[in-house]
Motif scaffolding. Structure first.
Motif, mmCIF file in Angstrom:
data_model
loop_
_atom_site.group_PDB
_atom_site.id
_atom_site.type_symbol
_atom_site.label_atom_id
_atom_site.label_comp_id
_atom_site.label_asym_id
_atom_site.label_seq_id
_atom_site.Cartn_x
_atom_site.Cartn_y
_atom_site.Cartn_z
ATOM 1 N N ASP A 132 18.843 -25.820 47.185
ATOM 2 C CA ASP A 132 17.658 -25.248 46.535
ATOM 3 C C ASP A 132 17.284 -26.059 45.302
ATOM 4 O O ASP A 132 18.157 -26.543 44.575
ATOM 5 C CB ASP A 132 17.910 -23.804 46.085
ATOM 6 N N GLY A 135 11.132 -21.997 44.379
ATOM 7 C CA GLY A 135 9.788 -21.799 44.914
ATOM 8 C C GLY A 135 9.075 -20.766 44.048
ATOM 9 O O GLY A 135 9.063 -20.883 42.821
ATOM 10 N N ASP A 136 8.530 -19.733 44.682
ATOM 11 C CA ASP A 136 7.855 -18.664 43.941
ATOM 12 C C ASP A 136 8.777 -17.481 43.648
ATOM 13 O O ASP A 136 8.340 -16.489 43.068
ATOM 14 C CB ASP A 136 6.637 -18.161 44.735
#
Length: 147
Positions: free
Chosen positions: A101, A128-129
């Motif tokens: 990640d 990410g979000d």
């Protein structure tokens, strides 16, 4: 590692509410192994895929404090930067970080107490979000008058 500003110091006299800095880092297997070695936290959920498959995470995850360490990097290197002293940090872990990640650690100035040289910072990490960690840090900021 990717960050948005050069490393150094922003003295308290130059800080403003709303200032923000960040960095991004991909968490690798090596990072997790090194963190386990340094911290002596060898929980198999971080190191053993077979074991971790049978947990609520259904696979290996990075140490939460490894992720939190990225916040420390932003604070110590960018905002306020070199010479900053940590006074406290709250953390709430919202979602796991997995090997591979890319984590974005963000720090934003919330309040400034010039008399005490204390700065309160909103802190969060995202993959990410997805917010994976959020909290608040209180630091003693460097000053052009005293440092």
């Amino acid at each position: 590692m990717f960050d948005n500003f050069p490393r150094g110091t922003i003295v308290i006299e130059d800080l403003e509410v709303g200032m923000t800095r960040h960095l991004q880092k991909q968490v690798t297997d090596r990072d997790i192994d090194l963190f386990a070695e340094v911290s002596t936290d060898r929980n198999p959920v971080h190191l053993d895929e077979e074991y971790a498959q049978d947990t609520i995470f259904e696979g290996r995850i990075a140490h939460g404090m490894l992720t939190a360490g990225l916040i420390s990097a932003v604070i110590g290197e960018q905002l306020p930067g070199h010479g900053t002293v940590y006074l406290g940090q709250t953390l709430k872990f919202m979602a796991p970080v997995r090997p591979g990640d890319t984590v974005r650690a963000e720090v934003t100035v919330e309040t400034i107490d010039h008399a005490k040289r204390r700065v309160t910072l909103a802190t969060r990490c995202l993959v990410g979000d997805t917010v994976v960690l959020k909290g608040e840090a209180v630091v003693l900021a460097p000053s052009r008058k005293f440092d």
